[in-house]
Design a protein around this motif. Structure first.
Motif, short mmCIF file in Angstrom:
data_model
loop_
_atom_site.label_atom_id
_atom_site.label_comp_id
_atom_site.label_asym_id
_atom_site.label_seq_id
_atom_site.Cartn_x
_atom_site.Cartn_y
_atom_site.Cartn_z
N LEU A 179 1.00 4.10 -2.90
CA LEU A 179 0.68 5.48 -2.57
C LEU A 179 1.82 6.42 -2.96
O LEU A 179 1.59 7.58 -3.36
N SER A 236 0.83 -1.21 0.00
CA SER A 236 0.00 0.00 0.00
C SER A 236 0.86 1.26 0.00
O SER A 236 0.58 2.22 -0.74
N TYR A 261 1.53 7.16 -6.54
CA TYR A 261 0.45 8.16 -6.69
C TYR A 261 0.96 9.55 -6.36
O TYR A 261 0.71 10.52 -7.10
N ASP A 262 1.68 9.66 -5.26
CA ASP A 262 2.18 10.97 -4.82
C ASP A 262 3.14 11.58 -5.84
O ASP A 262 3.09 12.79 -6.11
#
Length: 306
Positions: free
Chosen positions: A112, A108, A115-116
């Motif tokens: 993430l 996860s 994504y960031d």
């Protein structure tokens, strides 16, 4: 309603491993940016690997019911695919609780981080397919209940046999055997600390029940003769059980080293387990050895588990 994590203090320390995976779906433009190292914040794949490893270490800070554990090994892999980034994480430790949440948190955190690093360029990213692939170690590899087994509980105490004290340890054993492990207690008796009477009772129960749990009579007084009576009737001693009961017991009280309890096999495949006379010792030791007793019976019968 209160909240609390699971108590793992009476579990064995074993090698625990877990592997998880997940994916973030990206636009073709984002995939090209990663491939050509054009993301301003830097190398997306390497940075996301680091984020995954940091996620493992901080799992207990994020999830309230996860235990703080010492991580022995972690590998996070990030792979660029034509429609996104695929992540796997494998975590290993030697401990009393599993590491599946650490592996899932690693995946996860890595996703993430992707994504960031791309949020300024891709407004349609989707994180998904996060799942546990496998876990090993701990009770899931060896634990069984006592369902289908006929059990006997014998309390050995001069005072209880005279009615001068209540038998709390025997009743505690019955409760745990039946209500926690699903065994059937078909015989319950209170006897004085008399070796001849104990020997006779154990012989009478041989091959009539699957497991005989005794409580009390394992100390140092002249009247504590349960281990001697047990040794007289068993054909083989289950040394590992009694050793583990003492070694693990010192986590709760150093007094566990004062127990001389013996475990062994009488007759064809009836097990005898000497428990201490304290209710705490009964609870701790039954919960420790009960998950292995069915396998011990199969071994005594010469059977193999498939």
């Amino acid at each position: 309603m209160g909240f609390r994590p699971v108590d793992v203090s009476n579990k064995f320390e074993t090698i625990r491993t877990a592997k998880a995976e997940g994916k973030i779906y990206l636009s073709p433009e984002s995939v090209e940016m990663i491939k050509n190292n054009q993301v301003p914040k830097g190398d997306v794949l390497s940075a996301s690997q680091m984020a995954g490893m940091l996620g493992v270490k901080r799992t207990a800070d994020i999830l309230p019911f996860c235990h703080n554990i010492m991580i022995d090994h972690v590998v996070v892999n990030t792979q660029l695919q034509e429609d996104g980034v695929y992540v796997t994480a494998e975590v290993k430790c030697i401990g009393r609780t599993g590491v599946e949440m650490e592996a899932l948190t690693a995946v996860s955190a890595a996703l993430l981080n992707v994504y960031d690093m791309l949020k300024a360029f891709d407004k349609n990213m989707v994180i998904g397919d996060i799942k546990l692939l496998e876990k090993r170690g701990g009770k899931s590899d060896y634990e069984e209940d006592l369902s289908g087994l006929r059990c006997a509980v014998i309390t050995l105490s001069d005072t209880c046999s005279k009615g001068e004290a209540e038998d709390r340890s025997g009743k505690t054993a019955i409760d745990i055997i039946q209500n926690e492990f699903g065994g059937e207690v078909v015989h319950y008796k209170i006897l004085p600390d008399d070796k001849d009477l104990i020997v006779k009772e154990l012989k009478d129960l041989s091959d009539r029940v699957d497991i005989i749990f005794t409580t009390g009579g394992t100390g140092f007084s002249k009247r504590d003769v349960t281990p001697e009576a047990t040794k007289e009737v068993i054909r083989k001693e289950m040394i590992g059980f009694s050793e583990a009961m003492r070694i693990v017991g010192i986590r709760f009280t150093p007094k566990s080293l004062l127990s001389r309890g013996v475990c062994g096999i009488i007759g064809d495949a009836t097990l005898i387990v000497n428990l201490p006379g304290s209710t705490g010792g009964v609870k701790d030791n039954i919960r420790l050895v009960a998950p292995l007793l069915k396998h011990a019976i199969r071994m005594a019968k010469g059977e193999k588990k498939h």
